[in-house]
Design a protein around this motif. Structure first.
Motif, PDB file in Angstrom:
ATOM      1  N   TYR A 105      -3.108  -2.619  -7.467  1.00 37.65           N
ATOM      2  CA  TYR A 105      -3.863  -1.538  -8.087  1.00 37.65           C
ATOM      3  C   TYR A 105      -3.730  -1.544  -9.607  1.00 37.65           C
ATOM      4  O   TYR A 105      -4.632  -1.089 -10.311  1.00 37.65           O
ATOM      5  N   ALA A 106      -2.621  -2.063 -10.110  1.00 35.91           N
ATOM      6  CA  ALA A 106      -2.529  -2.230 -11.560  1.00 35.91           C
ATOM      7  C   ALA A 106      -3.560  -3.243 -12.034  1.00 35.91           C
ATOM      8  O   ALA A 106      -4.166  -3.077 -13.107  1.00 35.91           O
TER       9      ALA A 106
ATOM     10  N   CYS B  21       3.641   4.135  -6.063  1.00 35.30           N
ATOM     11  CA  CYS B  21       3.508   2.906  -6.854  1.00 35.30           C
ATOM     12  C   CYS B  21       2.082   2.747  -7.373  1.00 35.30           C
ATOM     13  O   CYS B  21       1.868   2.323  -8.515  1.00 35.30           O
ATOM     14  N   ILE B  22       1.104   3.083  -6.532  1.00 35.95           N
ATOM     15  CA  ILE B  22      -0.287   3.050  -6.978  1.00 35.95           C
ATOM     16  C   ILE B  22      -0.483   4.022  -8.134  1.00 35.95           C
ATOM     17  O   ILE B  22      -1.234   3.762  -9.080  1.00 35.95           O
ATOM     18  N   ALA B  23       0.209   5.163  -8.054  1.00 34.10           N
ATOM     19  CA  ALA B  23       0.110   6.160  -9.116  1.00 34.10           C
ATOM     20  C   ALA B  23       0.655   5.636 -10.429  1.00 34.10           C
ATOM     21  O   ALA B  23       0.088   5.891 -11.504  1.00 34.10           O
TER      22      ALA B  23
ATOM     23  N   LEU C 191       9.787  -3.086   4.773  1.00 37.84           N
ATOM     24  CA  LEU C 191       8.327  -3.032   4.812  1.00 37.84           C
ATOM     25  C   LEU C 191       7.791  -2.131   3.710  1.00 37.84           C
ATOM     26  O   LEU C 191       6.843  -2.492   2.994  1.00 37.84           O
ATOM     27  N   ALA C 192       8.399  -0.968   3.561  1.00 32.44           N
ATOM     28  CA  ALA C 192       7.961  -0.045   2.511  1.00 32.44           C
ATOM     29  C   ALA C 192       8.135  -0.670   1.126  1.00 32.44           C
ATOM     30  O   ALA C 192       7.264  -0.538   0.255  1.00 32.44           O
ATOM     31  N   ALA C 193       9.252  -1.383   0.920  1.00 32.40           N
ATOM     32  CA  ALA C 193       9.504  -2.009  -0.379  1.00 32.40           C
ATOM     33  C   ALA C 193       8.493  -3.115  -0.667  1.00 32.40           C
ATOM     34  O   ALA C 193       7.930  -3.197  -1.772  1.00 32.40           O
ATOM     35  N   SER C 194       8.247  -3.975   0.309  1.00 29.94           N
ATOM     36  CA  SER C 194       7.335  -5.098   0.078  1.00 29.94           C
ATOM     37  C   SER C 194       5.909  -4.615  -0.154  1.00 29.94           C
ATOM     38  O   SER C 194       5.229  -5.085  -1.082  1.00 29.94           O
ATOM     39  N   LEU C 195       5.448  -3.676   0.662  1.00 31.60           N
ATOM     40  CA  LEU C 195       4.084  -3.175   0.498  1.00 31.60           C
ATOM     41  C   LEU C 195       3.943  -2.357  -0.783  1.00 31.60           C
ATOM     42  O   LEU C 195       2.875  -2.356  -1.411  1.00 31.60           O
ATOM     43  N   SER C 196       4.999  -1.650  -1.177  1.00 27.27           N
ATOM     44  CA  SER C 196       4.944  -0.870  -2.409  1.00 27.27           C
ATOM     45  C   SER C 196       4.833  -1.778  -3.624  1.00 27.27           C
ATOM     46  O   SER C 196       4.034  -1.524  -4.543  1.00 27.27           O
TER      47      SER C 196
ATOM     48  N   GLY D 112      -1.124  10.761 -12.325  1.00 27.60           N
ATOM     49  CA  GLY D 112      -0.616  11.989 -11.725  1.00 27.60           C
ATOM     50  C   GLY D 112      -1.331  12.334 -10.439  1.00 27.60           C
ATOM     51  O   GLY D 112      -0.716  12.838  -9.487  1.00 27.60           O
ATOM     52  N   SER D 113      -2.631  12.052 -10.388  1.00 31.14           N
ATOM     53  CA  SER D 113      -3.367  12.319  -9.147  1.00 31.14           C
ATOM     54  C   SER D 113      -2.846  11.461  -8.005  1.00 31.14           C
ATOM     55  O   SER D 113      -2.753  11.911  -6.854  1.00 31.14           O
ATOM     56  N   GLN D 114      -2.479  10.222  -8.317  1.00 29.17           N
ATOM     57  CA  GLN D 114      -1.952   9.335  -7.277  1.00 29.17           C
ATOM     58  C   GLN D 114      -0.564   9.769  -6.821  1.00 29.17           C
ATOM     59  O   GLN D 114      -0.208   9.607  -5.654  1.00 29.17           O
TER      60      GLN D 114
END
Length: 399
Positions: free
Chosen positions: A231-232, A351-353, A219-224, A53-55
């Motif tokens: 991060y997982a 995605c990191i979240a 770009l947003a999709a690939s980096l996400s 949730g913080s992420q």
């Protein structure tokens, strides 16, 4: 060479504060989570949901922070963020219930948006201009040691004073290190829009055109996808290694070895940038992230092999951070960098979240963390494929 007087001092300060912020607000959690679960009885899924949730909050706040930073510079927003993080972490440490614990993490997430890489990248890109890659590399070289420093340190503190005492000590580190450095050192002149340049409406229209372009979306999709996997892996590496039979302290050291790998990876970024284009670079780095994750899924040991895989994963993660930092300038130049980078990092942060929660949630369904890492490797491979479409024919040359 910096374009703004005082930028070197600000860079040194950011090296310290970003390292501390990541160590305290991100890397301490995966080490402390087992102790929190054992002490409170709260499930690992609930704990990681609170952390995730913080992420989410950090991701949603990223675009707002980017616009604020673009208009007023980094000093105010980053100082206020440091000030907000201290009571949030105290609330986490003293939480009498899971709900208070979760509320503390949500407050910490708002602070993270002004303490992690994106605002620091925006500041250095503006202050250093053509020398930004060296400045960004220096920052990420030092901050890449966050897990190397704070994972083992957190384990030692937890053994000595428990998880609550550890978070109180870490809150004190934010108060006496990060807060004053942001207030005193982030004061180089902030570049203002020169007379005769684009109006606010024109700037908004150009930003909207970039954000809705095929290249930006890809770009947003690939980096996400890449960020989700990276991060997982970080957050779920300790549980994976514990399932392989390692104790918490040894697993924490493996996490720290990944931090050392990040530093080694960033050392090779400058020559890699000179020899490759942005698309090839993104594809190669994302593919390496996927391969290292697949190795974690497939290789049960021995310890030395797991440590080597952790080193490789860390190297890929380290280069991936610089790919994120330079993705906008590689394709659209430095104009409106803070705004575009803030928007780009919103889905990344989301995605990191989801990454910590998803790992814990998938493990019982898939039969354990090795299967989780196999899924993460597949998602990373999809990210590498999506990176092939990130070249935008309408892009303007970097400035």
């Amino acid at each position: 060479m910096a374009d703004a007087p005082g930028a070197e001092r600000a860079l040194v300060a950011l090296c310290v504060t970003v390292t501390t912020s990541y160590g305290v607000l991100f890397y301490a959690f995966p080490v402390l989570a087992p102790a929190i679960r054992a002490d409170t009885g709260w499930s690992l899924g609930a704990l990681t949901a609170a952390f995730s949730g913080s992420q989410v909050v950090a991701g949603l706040a990223g675009a707002v922070v980017g616009r604020w930073l673009q208009a007023r510079g980094p000093r105010i927003v980053m100082t206020l963020s440091a000030g907000a993080a201290v009571p949030a972490l105290v609330a986490i440490a003293l939480a009498p219930s899971l709900w208070v614990f979760a509320a503390g993490w949500l407050a910490a997430g708002a602070a993270m948006a002004g303490l992690f890489y994106p605002p620091a990248f925006a500041a250095l890109t503006a202050w250093y201009g053509g020398g930004r890659v060296k400045a960004l590399t220096a920052l990420t070289l030092v901050a890449g040691l966050a897990s190397t420093i704070f994972a083992p340190l957190t384990a030692v503190l937890e053994h000595a004073m428990g998880w609550r005492g550890t978070y109180l000590v870490l809150a004190g580190a934010l108060a006496v290190v990060v807060l004053p450095l942001h207030a005193l050192a982030l004061n180089p002149a902030w570049r203002q829009r020169a007379p005769g340049t684009r109006t606010g409406r024109t700037r908004t229209s150009q930003v909207r055109g970039v954000v809705t372009s095929r290249g930006f979306v890809a770009l947003a999709a690939s980096l996400s996808l890449g960020a989700f996997g990276v991060y997982a892996v970080v957050v779920n590496l300790v549980p994976l290694l514990q399932a392989r039979g390692l104790d918490t302290a040894t697993a924490a050291w493996a996490l720290g070895i990944g931090g050392l790998g990040q530093v080694l990876g960033r050392l090779v970024y400058a020559p890699l940038e000179r020899r490759t284009g942005p698309v090839a670079r993104a594809v190669a780095v994302l593919a390496t992230c996927a391969i290292s994750t697949a190795l974690f899924a497939a290789v049960p040991g021995p310890l030395v092999v797991l440590l080597l895989i952790a080193l490789l994963a860390g190297m890929a993660r380290g280069i991936f951070t610089l790919v994120q930092a330079t993705a906008v300038t590689d394709r659209w130049g430095t104009d409106d960098y803070a705004v575009l980078n803030g928007i780009l990092h919103t889905p990344l942060m989301l995605c990191i979240a989801l990454a910590p929660w998803a790992g814990a949630a998938m493990a019982p369904v898939l039969g354990g963390f090795p299967a989780v890492f196999a899924v993460l490797a597949a998602l990373g491979a999809l990210g590498a494929c999506a990176a092939l479409a990130t070249r935008d024919p309408a892009s303007t040359p970097p400035t």
